[in-house]
Design a protein around this motif. Structure first.
Motif, PDB file in Angstrom:
ATOM      1  N   GLY A  57     -57.986 136.051  40.714  1.00  0.00           N
ATOM      2  CA  GLY A  57     -57.949 135.721  42.128  1.00  0.00           C
ATOM      3  C   GLY A  57     -58.054 134.216  42.299  1.00  0.00           C
ATOM      4  O   GLY A  57     -58.098 133.465  41.317  1.00  0.00           O
ATOM      5  N   CYS A  58     -58.075 133.787  43.560  1.00  0.00           N
ATOM      6  CA  CYS A  58     -58.126 132.338  43.793  1.00  0.00           C
ATOM      7  C   CYS A  58     -58.625 132.061  45.206  1.00  0.00           C
ATOM      8  O   CYS A  58     -58.029 132.510  46.185  1.00  0.00           O
ATOM      9  N   GLU A  59     -59.704 131.318  45.250  1.00  0.00           N
ATOM     10  CA  GLU A  59     -60.334 130.988  46.531  1.00  0.00           C
ATOM     11  C   GLU A  59     -59.478 130.113  47.433  1.00  0.00           C
ATOM     12  O   GLU A  59     -59.769 129.997  48.611  1.00  0.00           O
ATOM     13  N   HIS A  60     -58.484 129.458  46.883  1.00  0.00           N
ATOM     14  CA  HIS A  60     -57.712 128.525  47.706  1.00  0.00           C
ATOM     15  C   HIS A  60     -56.892 129.229  48.792  1.00  0.00           C
ATOM     16  O   HIS A  60     -56.582 128.630  49.818  1.00  0.00           O
ATOM     17  N   GLY A  61     -56.546 130.472  48.537  1.00  0.00           N
ATOM     18  CA  GLY A  61     -55.979 131.305  49.603  1.00  0.00           C
ATOM     19  C   GLY A  61     -54.679 130.810  50.208  1.00  0.00           C
ATOM     20  O   GLY A  61     -54.480 130.925  51.426  1.00  0.00           O
ATOM     21  N   CYS A  62     -53.776 130.305  49.382  1.00  0.00           N
ATOM     22  CA  CYS A  62     -52.495 129.816  49.922  1.00  0.00           C
ATOM     23  C   CYS A  62     -51.707 130.981  50.529  1.00  0.00           C
ATOM     24  O   CYS A  62     -51.635 132.057  49.922  1.00  0.00           O
ATOM     25  N   ILE A  63     -51.101 130.723  51.652  1.00  0.00           N
ATOM     26  CA  ILE A  63     -50.396 131.829  52.322  1.00  0.00           C
ATOM     27  C   ILE A  63     -49.145 132.252  51.553  1.00  0.00           C
ATOM     28  O   ILE A  63     -48.662 133.357  51.707  1.00  0.00           O
ATOM     29  N   TYR A  64     -48.618 131.365  50.721  1.00  0.00           N
ATOM     30  CA  TYR A  64     -47.377 131.672  49.993  1.00  0.00           C
ATOM     31  C   TYR A  64     -47.647 132.143  48.557  1.00  0.00           C
ATOM     32  O   TYR A  64     -46.733 132.227  47.756  1.00  0.00           O
ATOM     33  N   CYS A  65     -48.893 132.461  48.222  1.00  0.00           N
ATOM     34  CA  CYS A  65     -49.267 132.696  46.814  1.00  0.00           C
ATOM     35  C   CYS A  65     -48.449 133.834  46.168  1.00  0.00           C
ATOM     36  O   CYS A  65     -48.567 135.005  46.544  1.00  0.00           O
ATOM     37  N   TYR A  66     -47.679 133.465  45.183  1.00  0.00           N
ATOM     38  CA  TYR A  66     -46.823 134.422  44.463  1.00  0.00           C
ATOM     39  C   TYR A  66     -47.672 135.285  43.522  1.00  0.00           C
ATOM     40  O   TYR A  66     -47.432 136.475  43.348  1.00  0.00           O
TER      41      TYR A  66
ATOM     42  N   GLU B 146     -59.229 140.335  48.938  1.00  0.00           N
ATOM     43  CA  GLU B 146     -59.543 140.568  47.506  1.00  0.00           C
ATOM     44  C   GLU B 146     -59.230 139.316  46.697  1.00  0.00           C
ATOM     45  O   GLU B 146     -59.986 138.915  45.817  1.00  0.00           O
ATOM     46  N   TRP B 147     -58.091 138.702  47.020  1.00  0.00           N
ATOM     47  CA  TRP B 147     -57.613 137.566  46.225  1.00  0.00           C
ATOM     48  C   TRP B 147     -58.548 136.355  46.342  1.00  0.00           C
ATOM     49  O   TRP B 147     -58.880 135.709  45.347  1.00  0.00           O
ATOM     50  N   ILE B 148     -58.973 136.052  47.554  1.00  0.00           N
ATOM     51  CA  ILE B 148     -59.787 134.831  47.711  1.00  0.00           C
ATOM     52  C   ILE B 148     -61.225 135.039  47.211  1.00  0.00           C
ATOM     53  O   ILE B 148     -61.940 134.076  47.021  1.00  0.00           O
TER      54      ILE B 148
ATOM     55  N   SER C 282     -51.793 131.719  36.897  1.00  0.00           N
ATOM     56  CA  SER C 282     -51.892 132.717  37.968  1.00  0.00           C
ATOM     57  C   SER C 282     -53.148 132.541  38.812  1.00  0.00           C
ATOM     58  O   SER C 282     -53.525 133.432  39.561  1.00  0.00           O
ATOM     59  N   THR C 283     -53.792 131.400  38.665  1.00  0.00           N
ATOM     60  CA  THR C 283     -54.956 131.069  39.477  1.00  0.00           C
ATOM     61  C   THR C 283     -55.101 129.555  39.415  1.00  0.00           C
ATOM     62  O   THR C 283     -54.261 128.886  38.807  1.00  0.00           O
ATOM     63  N   ASP C 284     -56.136 129.036  40.058  1.00  0.00           N
ATOM     64  CA  ASP C 284     -56.371 127.591  39.979  1.00  0.00           C
ATOM     65  C   ASP C 284     -57.634 127.375  39.141  1.00  0.00           C
ATOM     66  O   ASP C 284     -58.673 127.982  39.410  1.00  0.00           O
ATOM     67  N   PRO C 285     -57.561 126.522  38.105  1.00  0.00           N
ATOM     68  CA  PRO C 285     -58.732 126.360  37.233  1.00  0.00           C
ATOM     69  C   PRO C 285     -59.910 125.668  37.921  1.00  0.00           C
ATOM     70  O   PRO C 285     -61.035 125.758  37.440  1.00  0.00           O
TER      71      PRO C 285
ATOM     72  N   THR D 114     -53.522 122.111  39.469  1.00  0.00           N
ATOM     73  CA  THR D 114     -54.564 122.432  40.433  1.00  0.00           C
ATOM     74  C   THR D 114     -54.209 121.925  41.819  1.00  0.00           C
ATOM     75  O   THR D 114     -53.286 121.115  41.993  1.00  0.00           O
ATOM     76  N   LYS D 115     -54.980 122.417  42.795  1.00  0.00           N
ATOM     77  CA  LYS D 115     -54.915 121.868  44.153  1.00  0.00           C
ATOM     78  C   LYS D 115     -56.294 121.349  44.546  1.00  0.00           C
ATOM     79  O   LYS D 115     -56.602 121.261  45.734  1.00  0.00           O
ATOM     80  N   SER D 116     -57.114 121.060  43.563  1.00  0.00           N
ATOM     81  CA  SER D 116     -58.482 120.641  43.860  1.00  0.00           C
ATOM     82  C   SER D 116     -58.758 119.230  43.365  1.00  0.00           C
ATOM     83  O   SER D 116     -58.497 118.900  42.199  1.00  0.00           O
TER      84      SER D 116
HETATM   85  S1  SF4 Z   1     -53.179 130.753  42.623  1.00  0.00           S
HETATM   86 FE1  SF4 Z   1     -52.205 128.845  43.328  1.00  0.00          FE
HETATM   87  S2  SF4 Z   1     -50.851 129.496  45.006  1.00  0.00           S
HETATM   88 FE2  SF4 Z   1     -52.297 131.183  44.633  1.00  0.00          FE
HETATM   89  S3  SF4 Z   1     -53.977 130.828  46.076  1.00  0.00           S
HETATM   90 FE3  SF4 Z   1     -54.526 129.793  44.153  1.00  0.00          FE
HETATM   91  S4  SF4 Z   1     -53.835 127.690  44.328  1.00  0.00           S
HETATM   92 FE4  SF4 Z   1     -52.823 128.892  45.910  1.00  0.00          FE
END
Ligand code: SF4
Length: 240
Positions: free
Chosen positions: A23-32, A43-45, A76-79, A108-110
């Motif tokens: 999963g990934c807390e960043h919660g991007c709306i376009y997350c593939y 669940e994802w965030i 498949s996530t952000d480290p 990353t996006k962090s």
């Molecule tokens: S995995 Fe990547 S695209 Fe998906 S929510 Fe995290 S940062 Fe955003």
């Protein structure tokens, strides 16, 4: 229960991935990744660390039959999950890769990635990348609500470059609206701080093919004219 954190990647610009959060807390709306894993947004965030990731990684490395050319951290996530600031799991994972002399690419996006700057600047086999699809903080906030502000990512990108770390930028997904997601502006503004750009399209939504067909040749011309190194991902290339 997870049995490994390192695996062969199908992503064209890397041959291995290392994923140690689910999963990934960043919660991007376009997350593939979320769509592929068929998770609800909530669940994802609510991401979970693989707490024995370091042991699993050591086992995975011992089983390797080849030396990876590159390990994407992560695919498949952000480290750098916000909870990683407390857990420090990513630093432990990177330390194993460094101890084994393996090459890796951070994505990353962090802005928290800057906390591991001391590791990167002493390790020439790594490069550190951000995803940046827009230069507009408000668009970033709408599309990537819990990731670092775009301006903070850019600040850290400059610090990394100034400190001699190899950098890269993933401009993916380019949203099919130049006012929201302008790869030309990104290249102009950040080209001096980025060693390598990767451009990719929005894959699953009905992005107008014409949009990318018109845009890609212009993007290629711009990168070539500025002497910027880049990769146009296969799906984006296929749309022209
Ligand atoms: S995995 Fe990547 S695209 Fe998906 S929510 Fe995290 S940062 Fe955003």
């Amino acid at each position: 229960m997870r049995r490994s954190v390192l695996g062969k990647s199908k992503i064209e610009y890397t041959d291995y991935y290392c994923n140690f959060y689910e999963g990934c807390e960043h919660g991007c709306i376009y997350c593939y990744s979320r769509m592929i894993k068929r998770k609800s947004y909530y669940e994802w965030i609510n991401s979970k660390p693989i707490l024995n990731a370091v042991d699993l990684l050591r086992q995975d490395i011992a089983r390797l039959s080849e030396i990876p050319k590159d390990i994407l951290v992560s695919s498949s996530t952000d480290p750098y999950q916000p909870k990683n600031d407390r857990l420090g799991l990513t630093r432990q994972v990177l330390q194993v890769l460094i101890d084994k002399g393996l090459p890796f690419s951070i994505l990353t996006k962090s802005a928290s990635v800057v906390h591991d700057l001391d590791l990167f600047e002493n390790y020439p086999k790594c490069k550190v990348g951000f995803t940046i699809i827009t230069l507009d903080n408000l668009v970033g906030l709408s599309a990537e609500p819990f990731a670092s502000k775009i301006s903070d990512r850019i600040t850290v990108l400059r610090i990394l470059k100034d400190r001699g770390v190899k950098t890269w930028l993933s401009v993916e997904p380019i949203l099919p609206n130049l006012e929201l997601s302008n790869p030309f502006d990104i290249v102009h503004k950040l080209g001096d701080y980025v060693d390598w750009f990767v451009f990719g399209r929005l894959n699953y939504a009905k992005a107008p093919k014409d949009y990318y067909r018109d845009m890609v040749p212009k993007l290629v011309d711009l990168c070539n004219s500025l002497g910027v190194k880049y990769l146009i991902k296969r799906e984006l290339k296929d749309s022209i």
